[in-house]
Motif scaffolding. Structure first.
Motif: not given
Length: 276
Positions: A31-35, A77-83
């Protein structure tokens, strides 16, 4: 999303040594990627990072120079999405099978903050009656949301789900613990998730906002997915997951031991910024 989490401690006398663990680094998952992510301390320390039993990143550091204050800052800094629930849903017979129960045993049994309770277990079975496991998760969260009143300061980090329910009040930690109690009583593997929540869904890009530490649950119904019983919402773009475990004891942002002066001040500031 950029998250800056700063915790400051003040002491009434010199602290001569301290040993600490920080869980301030968000998880990288589906669901999320740590940049980028780092943990800084003042005074400066040498730190090392490891992954704990539950898959959460831990930054450990110790300090042996006398000091009367300690600041710990996590910047990510994190890129997040809906689950949401997985497409392939397991049935109750699958959840009750020996391989599944053995695989998730630690997330089905009582813990200190999610103890067993006969009355609540009976209620959980009633809530799940006639529903599939995913619908049962929603039913448990709705019940907790309806029964509990959000009352900041009414509970502490050592309050159990049963104690919070007895008072019908608490904060996100208590909503999560009580929901976990119901899900585990139903036979659904469930874990405690901690992290951050941006307070505004339509936040202006680049504008910093006062965020907050937050807690919710993740249920396994063929795959892990998150739901926020405090807000009755799927875990989505506003949520940043940092750590997971059986209950709060597995995910505290900071914990440690020290020798020297007593603590006189403790301040926590969380700032979140939508970047895109």
């Amino acid at each position: 999303m950029r998250v800056v989490h700063t915790t400051g401690y003040g002491y009434d006398g010199p602290v001569t040594s301290s040993f600490n663990e920080a869980r301030l680094t968000p998880r990288s998952d589906g669901r999320q990627t740590v940049i980028l992510s780092r943990v800084d301390t003042v005074p400066a320390t040498r730190a090392y990072r490891y992954t704990d039993y539950w898959g959460s990143a831990v930054t450990a550091f110790d300090l042996h120079a006398p000091h009367t204050a300690l600041d710990v800052t996590g910047l990510s800094v994190v890129e997040t999405e809906m689950s949401g629930p997985p497409d392939g849903v397991v049935e109750w017979d699958d959840l009750r099978s020996e391989p599944i129960r053995d695989r998730f045993d630690e997330l089905l049994v009582p813990t200190v903050y999610v103890p067993s309770d006969r009355d609540l277990a009976r209620l959980a079975r009633e809530l799940a009656s006639g529903l599939d496991p995913v619908s049962a998760v929603f039913a448990a969260a709705r019940w907790v949301h309806a029964e509990m009143n959000y009352v900041p300061g009414s509970t502490g980090v050592h309050t159990s789900a049963v104690e919070a329910y007895a008072d019908r009040g608490g904060v996100c930690q208590d909503y999560a613990h009580l929901t976990l109690l119901l899900l585990r009583a139903m036979g659904i593997p469930a874990r405690y998730a901690s992290g951050y929540l941006h307070p505004k869904a339509d936040a202006e890009i680049g504008a910093a906002a006062a965020g907050e530490s937050h807690a919710w649950v993740e249920a396994w119904t063929g795959a892990w997915w998150g739901y926020d019983p405090t807000n009755l919402a799927f875990v989505g773009e506003q949520h940043v997951t940092v750590a997971v475990g059986r209950d709060y004891t597995d995910v505290p942002p900071l914990k440690g031991i020290y020798t020297g002066g007593g603590a006189t001040a403790h301040e926590v500031v969380v700032e979140v910024t939508r970047l895109a």
